[in-house]
Scaffold this motif. Structure first.
Motif, PDB file in Angstrom:
ATOM      1  N   HIS A   8       0.931  -1.040   0.000  1.00 37.70           N
ATOM      2  CA  HIS A   8      -0.064   0.053   0.046  1.00 37.70           C
ATOM      3  C   HIS A   8       0.546   1.063  -0.177  1.00 37.70           C
ATOM      4  O   HIS A   8       0.507   2.433  -0.651  1.00 37.70           O
ATOM      5  CB  HIS A   8      -1.205   0.130   1.625  1.00 37.70           C
ATOM      6  N   ALA A   9       2.463   1.343   0.820  1.00 37.02           N
ATOM      7  CA  ALA A   9       2.954   2.095   0.590  1.00 37.02           C
ATOM      8  C   ALA A   9       3.195   2.138  -0.341  1.00 37.02           C
ATOM      9  O   ALA A   9       3.597   3.385  -1.237  1.00 37.02           O
ATOM     10  CB  ALA A   9       4.430   2.313   1.689  1.00 37.02           C
ATOM     11  N   VAL A  32     -13.363  -1.632   1.672  1.00 38.15           N
ATOM     12  CA  VAL A  32     -12.070  -0.957   1.895  1.00 38.15           C
ATOM     13  C   VAL A  32     -12.629   0.297   0.794  1.00 38.15           C
ATOM     14  O   VAL A  32     -13.449   0.336  -0.144  1.00 38.15           O
ATOM     15  CB  VAL A  32     -11.517  -1.763   1.787  1.00 38.15           C
ATOM     16  N   GLN A  33     -12.346   1.065   1.507  1.00 35.13           N
ATOM     17  CA  GLN A  33     -12.342   2.320   0.043  1.00 35.13           C
ATOM     18  C   GLN A  33     -11.645   2.244  -0.452  1.00 35.13           C
ATOM     19  O   GLN A  33      -9.908   2.197  -0.014  1.00 35.13           O
ATOM     20  CB  GLN A  33     -12.620   3.715   1.398  1.00 35.13           C
ATOM     21  N   SER A  34     -11.600   2.642  -1.696  1.00 34.06           N
ATOM     22  CA  SER A  34     -11.343   3.013  -3.435  1.00 34.06           C
ATOM     23  C   SER A  34      -9.868   3.638  -2.864  1.00 34.06           C
ATOM     24  O   SER A  34     -11.050   5.082  -2.777  1.00 34.06           O
ATOM     25  CB  SER A  34     -11.818   1.946  -4.699  1.00 34.06           C
ATOM     26  N   LEU A  35      -9.358   4.187  -4.201  1.00 31.77           N
ATOM     27  CA  LEU A  35      -8.845   5.835  -4.589  1.00 31.77           C
ATOM     28  C   LEU A  35      -8.296   5.039  -6.098  1.00 31.77           C
ATOM     29  O   LEU A  35      -8.429   4.386  -6.413  1.00 31.77           O
ATOM     30  CB  LEU A  35      -7.051   5.266  -3.703  1.00 31.77           C
ATOM     31  N   ARG A  83      -6.045  -9.943  -0.144  1.00 37.19           N
ATOM     32  CA  ARG A  83      -6.207  -9.056  -1.445  1.00 37.19           C
ATOM     33  C   ARG A  83      -6.429  -7.724  -1.613  1.00 37.19           C
ATOM     34  O   ARG A  83      -6.966  -6.928  -0.325  1.00 37.19           O
ATOM     35  CB  ARG A  83      -7.450  -9.671  -1.731  1.00 37.19           C
ATOM     36  N   PHE A  84      -5.930  -7.293  -2.577  1.00 34.38           N
ATOM     37  CA  PHE A  84      -5.981  -5.413  -2.935  1.00 34.38           C
ATOM     38  C   PHE A  84      -6.461  -5.962  -4.796  1.00 34.38           C
ATOM     39  O   PHE A  84      -6.147  -7.094  -5.623  1.00 34.38           O
ATOM     40  CB  PHE A  84      -4.586  -5.161  -3.224  1.00 34.38           C
ATOM     41  N   GLY A  85      -7.040  -4.442  -5.436  1.00 31.77           N
ATOM     42  CA  GLY A  85      -7.184  -4.910  -7.097  1.00 31.77           C
ATOM     43  C   GLY A  85      -6.809  -3.355  -7.832  1.00 31.77           C
ATOM     44  O   GLY A  85      -6.509  -2.594  -6.390  1.00 31.77           O
ATOM     45  N   TYR A 114      -7.795   2.004  -7.672  1.00 29.89           N
ATOM     46  CA  TYR A 114      -7.200   0.979  -6.389  1.00 29.89           C
ATOM     47  C   TYR A 114      -7.775   0.446  -5.187  1.00 29.89           C
ATOM     48  O   TYR A 114      -8.244   1.720  -4.078  1.00 29.89           O
ATOM     49  CB  TYR A 114      -6.116   1.714  -6.127  1.00 29.89           C
ATOM     50  N   THR A 115      -8.198  -0.913  -4.932  1.00 30.86           N
ATOM     51  CA  THR A 115      -8.845  -0.566  -3.678  1.00 30.86           C
ATOM     52  C   THR A 115      -7.556  -1.303  -3.213  1.00 30.86           C
ATOM     53  O   THR A 115      -6.696  -2.579  -3.010  1.00 30.86           O
ATOM     54  CB  THR A 115      -9.737  -1.926  -4.022  1.00 30.86           C
ATOM     55  N   PRO A 116      -7.402  -0.969  -1.822  1.00 32.76           N
ATOM     56  CA  PRO A 116      -6.280  -1.144  -0.682  1.00 32.76           C
ATOM     57  C   PRO A 116      -6.168  -3.291  -0.008  1.00 32.76           C
ATOM     58  O   PRO A 116      -7.170  -2.614  -0.006  1.00 32.76           O
ATOM     59  CB  PRO A 116      -6.109  -0.388  -0.026  1.00 32.76           C
ATOM     60  N   PRO A 117      -4.801  -3.412   0.442  1.00 35.88           N
ATOM     61  CA  PRO A 117      -5.064  -4.697   0.662  1.00 35.88           C
ATOM     62  C   PRO A 117      -6.092  -4.306   1.765  1.00 35.88           C
ATOM     63  O   PRO A 117      -6.561  -3.617   2.777  1.00 35.88           O
ATOM     64  CB  PRO A 117      -3.495  -5.092   1.524  1.00 35.88           C
ATOM     65  N   TYR A 118      -7.300  -5.632   1.618  1.00 34.27           N
ATOM     66  CA  TYR A 118      -7.776  -6.215   2.623  1.00 34.27           C
ATOM     67  C   TYR A 118      -8.174  -7.504   3.046  1.00 34.27           C
ATOM     68  O   TYR A 118      -7.499  -8.078   2.210  1.00 34.27           O
ATOM     69  CB  TYR A 118      -9.281  -5.124   1.967  1.00 34.27           C
TER      70      TYR A 118
END
Length: 123
Positions: A8-9, A32-35, A83-85, A114-118
Motif C-alpha cells: 500500500h505504501a 475497503v475505500q478505493s482510491l 487481497r488488493f485490486g 486502486y482497492t488497498p489490501p483487505y
C-alpha cells in the motif's frame, strides 16, 4: 510493516507523484475505500509503471483486459489472506461517470481505481 502495508505504501507513493492526480470516486469495494486517480498517460504506460511496484508482493501478475480496462485482483504472496485490486481504464468512454467533471474528460486519458489490501476470508 506487514507486506500489505508495504504494498500500500509503495503503490500510493507512486500514485501520488505529479503524473497522477487523485480524484473523488465511488464507495467502498470489499469493505475497503478505493482510491481513484487520473493521468494523461496511456493505459499501457500506467501498466508499465505499476507492474514493477506490485511484482515484489505477488506471485505473478495476470492482468486481464476486458471492456476497455486492465484489471487484477490478487493475494499477497507473503500474506495470502490479504487481497488488493487495481483497474486501469480509458477515460473518454466514461461520459456518464465524469459528466459533472468535464475537466477530467478533456484533460486525462486514463483512470485508475486502486482497492488497498483487505482481508479475504473466502475459499
Amino acid at each position: 510493516m506487514t507486506p500489505a502495508e508495504q504494498l500500500h505504501a509503495a503503490l500510493t507513493a507512486r500514485l501520488q507523484q505529479s503524473d497522477f492526480k487523485q480524484i473523488d470516486g465511488g464507495g467502498p469495494i470489499g469493505g475497503v475505500q478505493s482510491l481513484y486517480y487520473v493521468t494523461t498517460k496511456s493505459r499501457e504506460e500506467v501498466l508499465e509503471i505499476l507492474t514493477p511496484v506490485i511484482e515484489p508482493y505477488t506471485r505473478d501478475i495476470p492482468w486481464t483486459e476486458d471492456y476497455g480496462q486492465y484489471h487484477i485482483g490478487l493475494s499477497l504472496k507473503d500474506q495470502p489472506d490479504m487481497r488488493f485490486g487495481i483497474g486501469i481504464s480509458f477515460v473518454k468512454p466514461k461520459t456518464d461517470t465524469y459528466k459533472n467533471q468535464p475537466d477530467i474528460l478533456k484533460n486525462y486519458e486514463t483512470d485508475i481505481v486502486y482497492t488497498p489490501p483487505y482481508e479475504w476470508n473466502e475459499p
